[in-house]
Design a protein around this motif. Sequence first.
Motif, PDB file in Angstrom:
ATOM      1  N   GLN A 150       3.094   5.838  -3.139  1.00 42.10           N
ATOM      2  CA  GLN A 150       4.136   6.700  -3.552  1.00 42.10           C
ATOM      3  C   GLN A 150       4.371   6.484  -5.186  1.00 42.10           C
ATOM      4  O   GLN A 150       5.140   7.234  -5.767  1.00 42.10           O
ATOM      5  N   LEU A 171       6.843   1.392   9.867  1.00 41.44           N
ATOM      6  CA  LEU A 171       6.201   0.183   9.453  1.00 41.44           C
ATOM      7  C   LEU A 171       5.281  -1.026  10.102  1.00 41.44           C
ATOM      8  O   LEU A 171       4.321  -1.238  10.041  1.00 41.44           O
ATOM      9  N   SER A 201       1.919   9.053   4.426  1.00 39.52           N
ATOM     10  CA  SER A 201       2.252   9.862   3.119  1.00 39.52           C
ATOM     11  C   SER A 201       2.955  11.057   3.359  1.00 39.52           C
ATOM     12  O   SER A 201       3.767  11.355   2.346  1.00 39.52           O
ATOM     13  N   SER A 255      -2.512   5.188   5.823  1.00 38.29           N
ATOM     14  CA  SER A 255      -1.316   5.224   5.046  1.00 38.29           C
ATOM     15  C   SER A 255      -0.426   6.364   5.299  1.00 38.29           C
ATOM     16  O   SER A 255      -0.955   7.427   5.622  1.00 38.29           O
ATOM     17  N   LEU A 264      10.355   5.321   5.438  1.00 35.66           N
ATOM     18  CA  LEU A 264       9.664   4.940   6.785  1.00 35.66           C
ATOM     19  C   LEU A 264      10.739   4.288   7.304  1.00 35.66           C
ATOM     20  O   LEU A 264      11.654   3.594   6.867  1.00 35.66           O
ATOM     21  N   LEU A 273      11.044   3.190   1.248  1.00 33.92           N
ATOM     22  CA  LEU A 273       9.850   3.843   1.176  1.00 33.92           C
ATOM     23  C   LEU A 273       9.832   4.981   2.108  1.00 33.92           C
ATOM     24  O   LEU A 273       9.011   5.823   1.897  1.00 33.92           O
ATOM     25  N   ARG A 279       0.587  -1.133   0.119  1.00 33.33           N
ATOM     26  CA  ARG A 279      -0.135   0.001   0.009  1.00 33.33           C
ATOM     27  C   ARG A 279       0.843   1.124   0.153  1.00 33.33           C
ATOM     28  O   ARG A 279       0.703   2.157  -0.870  1.00 33.33           O
ATOM     29  N   GLU A 280       1.986   1.101   0.804  1.00 34.57           N
ATOM     30  CA  GLU A 280       2.904   2.553   0.795  1.00 34.57           C
ATOM     31  C   GLU A 280       3.507   2.604  -0.561  1.00 34.57           C
ATOM     32  O   GLU A 280       3.793   3.813  -1.066  1.00 34.57           O
TER      33      GLU A 280
END
Length: 160
Positions: A53, A100, A138, A136, A95, A93, A48-49
């Motif tokens: 992006q 996460l 973002s 999420s 993070l 990502l 999903r992440e």
Amino acid sequence: MTSHATNDSPPPPRPDRDARVIPLRPAAPAPAAKEPLWRDVVGAVLRRERLAQERTLKDVADAARISVPYLSEVERGRKEASSEVLAAAAHALGLGLGDLLGLAHHELTSAGRRARGGLRGPGASLVSRTTAPQASVSRLSSGAPLGGGGTHQGRLRLAA
């Protein structure tokens, strides 16, 4: 010709046609809802992440220094990734590993609540029993987009 009685009562039972069926065992209760596996939840969060992006598997796998097929299997919950692989994918990502795992924890507890039909016990009335939106990450609270590759400081804001 056969004549029938004019009353509304049913005809008498006939042993040769109106046999009663007795079940051999009682009906089985409905199976309990299965909680999702940790690897499925973490993989779904990673995917999903990545999609939020608008990044490809290859882009994230290259940045994390893991193979594309392996990242794909992790995202689909087919592989139980080590903490090193999860950290590398999370950092690719933008993070932290804690971010996460925090998102995965949120997903897991939400899924568990849905499987049990809501919260029970003290304080349950304080929390809505509706399905929680999937979170999420973002942007940072500063508004800067994630994915810059550096260490991010500040608070994360969850976007529905």
